[in-house]
Design a protein around this motif. Structure first.
Motif, PDB file in Angstrom:
ATOM      1  N   ASN A 186       0.589  -1.796 -12.160  1.00 61.24           N
ATOM      2  CA  ASN A 186       1.174  -2.924 -11.436  1.00 61.24           C
ATOM      3  C   ASN A 186       0.243  -3.309 -10.280  1.00 61.24           C
ATOM      4  OD1 ASN A 186       2.689  -4.629  -9.751  1.00 61.24           O
ATOM      5  ND2 ASN A 186       4.609  -3.668 -10.348  1.00 61.24           N
ATOM      6  N   SER A 187      -0.330  -4.488 -10.360  1.00 64.90           N
ATOM      7  CA  SER A 187      -1.306  -4.933  -9.354  1.00 64.90           C
ATOM      8  C   SER A 187      -0.664  -5.278  -8.009  1.00 64.90           C
ATOM      9  CB  SER A 187      -2.091  -6.136  -9.871  1.00 64.90           C
ATOM     10  OG  SER A 187      -1.215  -7.228 -10.106  1.00 64.90           O
ATOM     11  N   GLY A 188       0.648  -5.213  -7.914  1.00 63.10           N
ATOM     12  CA  GLY A 188       1.332  -5.482  -6.651  1.00 63.10           C
ATOM     13  C   GLY A 188       1.344  -4.286  -5.714  1.00 63.10           C
ATOM     14  N   TYR A 189       0.803  -3.150  -6.196  1.00 67.59           N
ATOM     15  CA  TYR A 189       0.773  -1.924  -5.411  1.00 67.59           C
ATOM     16  C   TYR A 189      -0.642  -1.350  -5.401  1.00 67.59           C
ATOM     17  CZ  TYR A 189       5.852  -2.000  -5.976  1.00 67.59           C
ATOM     18  OH  TYR A 189       7.170  -2.356  -5.975  1.00 67.59           O
TER      19      TYR A 189
ATOM     20  N   LYS B  83       0.851  -1.181   0.000  1.00 62.58           N
ATOM     21  CA  LYS B  83       0.000   0.000   0.000  1.00 62.58           C
ATOM     22  C   LYS B  83       0.892   1.238   0.000  1.00 62.58           C
ATOM     23  CE  LYS B  83      -3.809  -2.103   2.482  1.00 62.58           C
ATOM     24  NZ  LYS B  83      -4.709  -2.010   3.646  1.00 62.58           N
ATOM     25  N   ILE B  84       0.512   2.207  -0.814  1.00 62.63           N
ATOM     26  CA  ILE B  84       1.248   3.459  -0.885  1.00 62.63           C
ATOM     27  C   ILE B  84       0.291   4.589  -0.547  1.00 62.63           C
ATOM     28  CG2 ILE B  84       2.592   5.024  -2.331  1.00 62.63           C
ATOM     29  CD1 ILE B  84       3.220   2.584  -4.128  1.00 62.63           C
ATOM     30  N   PHE B  85       0.547   5.248   0.583  1.00 69.04           N
ATOM     31  CA  PHE B  85      -0.226   6.430   0.932  1.00 69.04           C
ATOM     32  C   PHE B  85       0.435   7.607   0.234  1.00 69.04           C
ATOM     33  CE2 PHE B  85      -1.557   3.567   4.248  1.00 69.04           C
ATOM     34  CZ  PHE B  85      -2.886   3.893   4.452  1.00 69.04           C
ATOM     35  N   SER B  86      -0.355   8.346  -0.545  1.00 73.86           N
ATOM     36  CA  SER B  86       0.183   9.438  -1.328  1.00 73.86           C
ATOM     37  C   SER B  86      -0.871  10.534  -1.456  1.00 73.86           C
ATOM     38  CB  SER B  86       0.595   8.940  -2.716  1.00 73.86           C
ATOM     39  OG  SER B  86      -0.545   8.581  -3.474  1.00 73.86           O
ATOM     40  N   MET B  87      -0.522  11.558  -2.219  1.00 69.18           N
ATOM     41  CA  MET B  87      -1.457  12.637  -2.511  1.00 69.18           C
ATOM     42  C   MET B  87      -1.158  13.131  -3.914  1.00 69.18           C
ATOM     43  SD  MET B  87      -2.231  15.995  -0.248  1.00 69.18           S
ATOM     44  CE  MET B  87      -3.909  15.931   0.322  1.00 69.18           C
ATOM     45  N   SER B  88      -2.196  13.363  -4.678  1.00 69.92           N
ATOM     46  CA  SER B  88      -2.022  13.695  -6.099  1.00 69.92           C
ATOM     47  C   SER B  88      -1.255  14.987  -6.335  1.00 69.92           C
ATOM     48  CB  SER B  88      -3.378  13.762  -6.793  1.00 69.92           C
ATOM     49  OG  SER B  88      -4.184  14.767  -6.206  1.00 69.92           O
ATOM     50  N   THR B  89      -1.201  15.889  -5.367  1.00 70.25           N
ATOM     51  CA  THR B  89      -0.488  17.160  -5.540  1.00 70.25           C
ATOM     52  C   THR B  89       0.943  17.131  -5.023  1.00 70.25           C
ATOM     53  OG1 THR B  89      -1.415  17.956  -3.462  1.00 70.25           O
ATOM     54  CG2 THR B  89      -2.612  18.526  -5.477  1.00 70.25           C
TER      55      THR B  89
ATOM     56  N   ILE C 133       5.421  15.934   5.752  1.00 70.71           N
ATOM     57  CA  ILE C 133       4.197  15.160   5.926  1.00 70.71           C
ATOM     58  C   ILE C 133       4.468  13.670   6.145  1.00 70.71           C
ATOM     59  CG2 ILE C 133       2.034  14.477   4.812  1.00 70.71           C
ATOM     60  CD1 ILE C 133       2.186  17.201   3.343  1.00 70.71           C
ATOM     61  N   GLY C 134       5.361  13.114   5.349  1.00 68.89           N
ATOM     62  CA  GLY C 134       5.638  11.686   5.447  1.00 68.89           C
ATOM     63  C   GLY C 134       4.997  10.877   4.339  1.00 68.89           C
ATOM     64  N   ILE C 135       4.797  11.527   3.194  1.00 64.99           N
ATOM     65  CA  ILE C 135       4.307  10.811   2.023  1.00 64.99           C
ATOM     66  C   ILE C 135       5.307  11.007   0.894  1.00 64.99           C
ATOM     67  CG2 ILE C 135       1.844  10.795   2.548  1.00 64.99           C
ATOM     68  CD1 ILE C 135       1.562  13.317   0.786  1.00 64.99           C
ATOM     69  N   PRO C 136       5.428  10.049   0.037  1.00 58.65           N
ATOM     70  CA  PRO C 136       4.735   8.778   0.042  1.00 58.65           C
ATOM     71  C   PRO C 136       5.193   7.887   1.201  1.00 58.65           C
ATOM     72  CG  PRO C 136       6.391   8.798  -1.690  1.00 58.65           C
ATOM     73  CD  PRO C 136       6.366  10.171  -1.091  1.00 58.65           C
ATOM     74  N   CYS C 137       4.238   7.115   1.670  1.00 57.96           N
ATOM     75  CA  CYS C 137       4.461   6.166   2.763  1.00 57.96           C
ATOM     76  C   CYS C 137       4.112   4.777   2.238  1.00 57.96           C
ATOM     77  CB  CYS C 137       3.565   6.552   3.938  1.00 57.96           C
ATOM     78  SG  CYS C 137       3.340   5.253   5.154  1.00 57.96           S
ATOM     79  N   PHE C 138       4.908   3.806   2.592  1.00 57.66           N
ATOM     80  CA  PHE C 138       4.738   2.449   2.076  1.00 57.66           C
ATOM     81  C   PHE C 138       4.435   1.486   3.219  1.00 57.66           C
ATOM     82  CE2 PHE C 138       7.785   4.928  -0.287  1.00 57.66           C
ATOM     83  CZ  PHE C 138       7.290   4.860  -1.577  1.00 57.66           C
ATOM     84  N   VAL C 139       3.362   0.725   3.074  1.00 59.39           N
ATOM     85  CA  VAL C 139       3.045  -0.333   4.024  1.00 59.39           C
ATOM     86  C   VAL C 139       3.294  -1.639   3.283  1.00 59.39           C
ATOM     87  CG1 VAL C 139       1.324  -1.371   5.538  1.00 59.39           C
ATOM     88  CG2 VAL C 139       1.309   1.116   5.162  1.00 59.39           C
ATOM     89  N   LEU C 140       4.371  -2.305   3.678  1.00 62.30           N
ATOM     90  CA  LEU C 140       4.772  -3.534   2.993  1.00 62.30           C
ATOM     91  C   LEU C 140       3.831  -4.678   3.343  1.00 62.30           C
ATOM     92  CD1 LEU C 140       8.642  -3.225   3.481  1.00 62.30           C
ATOM     93  CD2 LEU C 140       7.179  -2.226   1.696  1.00 62.30           C
ATOM     94  N   GLU C 141       3.932  -5.754   2.600  1.00 66.91           N
ATOM     95  CA  GLU C 141       3.034  -6.896   2.797  1.00 66.91           C
ATOM     96  C   GLU C 141       3.132  -7.499   4.187  1.00 66.91           C
ATOM     97  OE1 GLU C 141       4.225  -9.187  -0.610  1.00 66.91           O
ATOM     98  OE2 GLU C 141       2.541  -8.411  -1.786  1.00 66.91           O
ATOM     99  N   ASN C 142       4.286  -7.365   4.836  1.00 60.61           N
ATOM    100  CA  ASN C 142       4.445  -7.903   6.189  1.00 60.61           C
ATOM    101  C   ASN C 142       4.008  -6.906   7.269  1.00 60.61           C
ATOM    102  OD1 ASN C 142       6.507  -6.012   6.255  1.00 60.61           O
ATOM    103  ND2 ASN C 142       8.158  -7.502   6.499  1.00 60.61           N
ATOM    104  N   GLY C 143       3.462  -5.745   6.846  1.00 57.84           N
ATOM    105  CA  GLY C 143       2.983  -4.740   7.780  1.00 57.84           C
ATOM    106  C   GLY C 143       4.006  -3.680   8.141  1.00 57.84           C
ATOM    107  N   HIS C 144       5.256  -3.874   7.741  1.00 55.52           N
ATOM    108  CA  HIS C 144       6.312  -2.893   8.027  1.00 55.52           C
ATOM    109  C   HIS C 144       6.000  -1.579   7.312  1.00 55.52           C
ATOM    110  CE1 HIS C 144      10.289  -1.255   8.811  1.00 55.52           C
ATOM    111  NE2 HIS C 144      10.427  -1.017   7.515  1.00 55.52           N
ATOM    112  N   ILE C 145       6.148  -0.468   8.023  1.00 56.86           N
ATOM    113  CA  ILE C 145       5.913   0.861   7.454  1.00 56.86           C
ATOM    114  C   ILE C 145       7.255   1.522   7.194  1.00 56.86           C
ATOM    115  CG2 ILE C 145       4.924   3.140   7.891  1.00 56.86           C
ATOM    116  CD1 ILE C 145       2.887   1.654   9.715  1.00 56.86           C
TER     117      ILE C 145
END
Length: 100
Positions: free
Chosen positions: A23-26, A3-9, A60-72
């Motif tokens: 890419n369906s992995g994200y 998961k990628i938390f982001s903002m269009s601007t 802000i802290g974006i982009p932020c990535f939540v990996l498949e194992n839950g690691h941020i």
């Protein structure tokens, strides 16, 4: 799925989103598109130590990535992506109004 938390601007987010387009992995979660997305991001930001340095810096802290194992992480490399080189002036969005 990552998961990628982001903002269009956000210029850094745009750079990352281009890499994962199709890419369906994200999964892109735009925190500006709905309040539920913003709340989910704020919960992470308020509770995870991965954000300590960015909060001190006033970013802000974006982009932020939540990996498949839950690691941020805030490091695109840990999500298999290339970070923005930041060679472009103004790519850092700060609370004090500098950048962006």
């Amino acid at each position: 799925m990552i998961k990628i938390f982001s903002m269009s601007t956000c210029p850094d987010c745009e750079f990352i989103e281009e890499q994962v387009k199709g890419n369906s992995g994200y999964e892109i979660i735009d925190i500006g598109s709905h309040v539920k997305n913003l709340k989910a991001f704020l919960h992470l930001r308020d509770s995870d130590p991965a954000f300590d340095a960015v909060k001190r810096a006033g970013t802000i802290g974006i982009p932020c990535f939540v990996l498949e194992n839950g690691h941020i992480t805030l490091k695109p490399e840990e999500a298999g992506l290339i970070p923005n080189s930041r060679e472009k002036k103004g790519t850092s969005c700060r609370l004090d109004g500098s950048g962006c």
